[in-house]
Design a protein around this motif. Structure first.
Motif, mmCIF file in Angstrom:
data_model
loop_
_atom_site.group_PDB
_atom_site.id
_atom_site.type_symbol
_atom_site.label_atom_id
_atom_site.label_comp_id
_atom_site.label_asym_id
_atom_site.label_seq_id
_atom_site.Cartn_x
_atom_site.Cartn_y
_atom_site.Cartn_z
ATOM 1 N N LEU A 136 -64.667 56.647 -122.153
ATOM 2 C CA LEU A 136 -63.928 56.641 -120.887
ATOM 3 C C LEU A 136 -63.349 55.266 -120.586
ATOM 4 O O LEU A 136 -62.188 55.139 -120.181
ATOM 5 C CB LEU A 136 -64.855 57.095 -119.755
ATOM 6 C CG LEU A 136 -65.338 58.550 -119.809
ATOM 7 C CD1 LEU A 136 -66.307 58.828 -118.669
ATOM 8 C CD2 LEU A 136 -64.154 59.507 -119.740
ATOM 9 N N ILE A 137 -64.134 54.222 -120.796
ATOM 10 C CA ILE A 137 -63.661 52.867 -120.495
ATOM 11 C C ILE A 137 -62.509 52.478 -121.421
ATOM 12 O O ILE A 137 -61.462 51.981 -120.975
ATOM 13 C CB ILE A 137 -64.819 51.858 -120.625
ATOM 14 C CG1 ILE A 137 -65.876 52.130 -119.545
ATOM 15 C CG2 ILE A 137 -64.305 50.428 -120.515
ATOM 16 C CD1 ILE A 137 -67.130 51.286 -119.686
ATOM 17 N N LEU B 188 -74.449 59.464 -124.715
ATOM 18 C CA LEU B 188 -74.167 58.924 -123.388
ATOM 19 C C LEU B 188 -73.441 57.582 -123.487
ATOM 20 O O LEU B 188 -72.457 57.340 -122.783
ATOM 21 C CB LEU B 188 -75.468 58.765 -122.603
ATOM 22 C CG LEU B 188 -75.344 58.318 -121.146
ATOM 23 C CD1 LEU B 188 -74.546 59.337 -120.345
ATOM 24 C CD2 LEU B 188 -76.720 58.121 -120.532
ATOM 25 N N ALA B 189 -73.909 56.707 -124.367
ATOM 26 C CA ALA B 189 -73.237 55.418 -124.557
ATOM 27 C C ALA B 189 -71.835 55.615 -125.114
ATOM 28 O O ALA B 189 -70.882 54.931 -124.696
ATOM 29 C CB ALA B 189 -74.057 54.534 -125.487
ATOM 30 N N GLU C 218 -69.531 56.862 -122.316
ATOM 31 C CA GLU C 218 -69.160 55.786 -121.390
ATOM 32 C C GLU C 218 -68.112 54.871 -122.016
ATOM 33 O O GLU C 218 -67.107 54.515 -121.371
ATOM 34 C CB GLU C 218 -70.409 54.990 -121.014
ATOM 35 C CG GLU C 218 -70.175 53.962 -119.915
ATOM 36 C CD GLU C 218 -71.449 53.255 -119.505
ATOM 37 O OE1 GLU C 218 -71.351 52.237 -118.787
ATOM 38 O OE2 GLU C 218 -72.543 53.717 -119.900
ATOM 39 N N GLY C 219 -68.328 54.496 -123.267
ATOM 40 C CA GLY C 219 -67.337 53.667 -123.951
ATOM 41 C C GLY C 219 -66.020 54.393 -124.144
ATOM 42 O O GLY C 219 -64.942 53.785 -124.054
ATOM 43 N N VAL D 242 -71.925 50.483 -125.873
ATOM 44 C CA VAL D 242 -70.790 50.925 -125.057
ATOM 45 C C VAL D 242 -69.546 50.112 -125.389
ATOM 46 O O VAL D 242 -68.431 50.646 -125.502
ATOM 47 C CB VAL D 242 -71.136 50.815 -123.561
ATOM 48 C CG1 VAL D 242 -69.917 51.117 -122.697
ATOM 49 C CG2 VAL D 242 -72.284 51.752 -123.208
#
Length: 291
Positions: free
Chosen positions: A99-100, A92-93, A96-97, A154
């Motif tokens: 995508l960012i 999950l982390a 998220e990283g 992240v």
């Protein structure tokens, strides 16, 4: 001269000479086999070498467990909820990283297209993100973030993907056909129209290639970031720290192989998506290989 001519004409160049016979072994058989056969053979060879090294003096101190010990621990880990919770938390982390970081990289590439003079600055920023030592940045981010948050994980995941995606995006967006761009300009199209109609489509193969390379990098960056987390008790990195503390080499190997497996799975999934979105790119590669 006649004798030499007759001798030369009697030579049949078919590769069936004594010096070529060794090449008709395993290597030639693998060359005509499906691609997955080579991968299976490579994995088997690695496991065999691993098992041999594990029983030598290099592995007798317990630093290198046998493949059987690792497989047995894998079997026990599959029934342990903490193992799957750790994979889910790290994934999950990493997602998220991922995508960012990729969003930042694509925005930088689009800015370069709209403002060509900014290309030097954008590429320099991308190079800086790849040159920053993650082991030095991680503690700084951990100090600035709240206890119990995964900001560090992240952040390092995002930092790990920016360079690859920036370079891939810029190369892809600049690979558009000049004739098509001129046609859009002749009909009064703007830079945004060129990007939307031509450049984005032309950039897809390079962009997706960068994204599939960035996926494993994001996961491994997230694992590294968990080494600096405070107040967090789940994650692959947390379990690795725990295994190192208790000097449990077998568990370290299981977690390391798990990280490699998840990273490889992420690469495979993005690659499959890329082949579905850009079938013409895969076709070009196959034609070139056949030629």
């Amino acid at each position: 001269m006649t004798e030499f001519s007759e001798a030369a004409s009697s030579v049949v160049v078919d590769g069936d000479v004594p010096g070529d016979r060794p090449s008709r072994g395993l290597g030639r058989r693998l060359a005509g086999a499906p691609a997955w056969v080579g991968g299976v053979v490579g994995v088997v060879l690695i496991v065999v070498v691993w098992g041999v090294v594990a029983v030598t003096p290099f592995g007798r101190n317990g630093a290198i467990p046998t493949p059987l010990a690792v497989v047995l621990l894998f079997g026990r880990a599959f029934g342990d909820s903490s193992y799957w919770n750790a994979i889910a938390a790290t994934s999950l982390a990493a997602g998220e990283g991922y995508l960012i970081g990729n969003a930042i990289a694509i925005v930088l590439a689009l800015i370069v297209l709209l403002i060509p003079r900014s290309e030097g600055l954008a590429t320099q920023l991308a190079v800086v993100t790849s040159c920053l030592p993650l082991t030095a940045i991680g503690p700084l981010v951990a100090i600035m973030s709240d206890a119990g948050s995964r900001v560090t994980s992240v952040f390092l995941a995002a930092l790990s993907v920016i360079f690859t995606t920036v370079i891939g995006s810029i190369l892809g967006l600049k690979s558009a056909n000049r004739t098509q761009l001129d046609v859009i300009s002749a009909y009064g199209g703007t830079r945004f129209t060129q990007i939307r109609k031509v450049r984005l489509i032309a950039a897809l193969p390079s962009l997706l290639a960068a994204l599939k390379i960035a996926a494993p990098a994001a996961f491994l960056g997230a694992v590294l970031g968990e080494y600096f987390l405070v107040g967090v008790d789940s994650g692959i990195g947390i379990l690795l720290l725990n295994a190192q503390f208790y000097n449990d080499a077998t568990r370290v190997w299981v977690l390391a192989l798990t990280s490699g497996g998840v990273a490889g799975l992420a690469y495979f999934v993005i690659d499959r998506i890329g082949r579905l979105l850009t079938p013409w790119s895969a076709g070009d590669r196959s034609r070139k290989a056949a030629f």
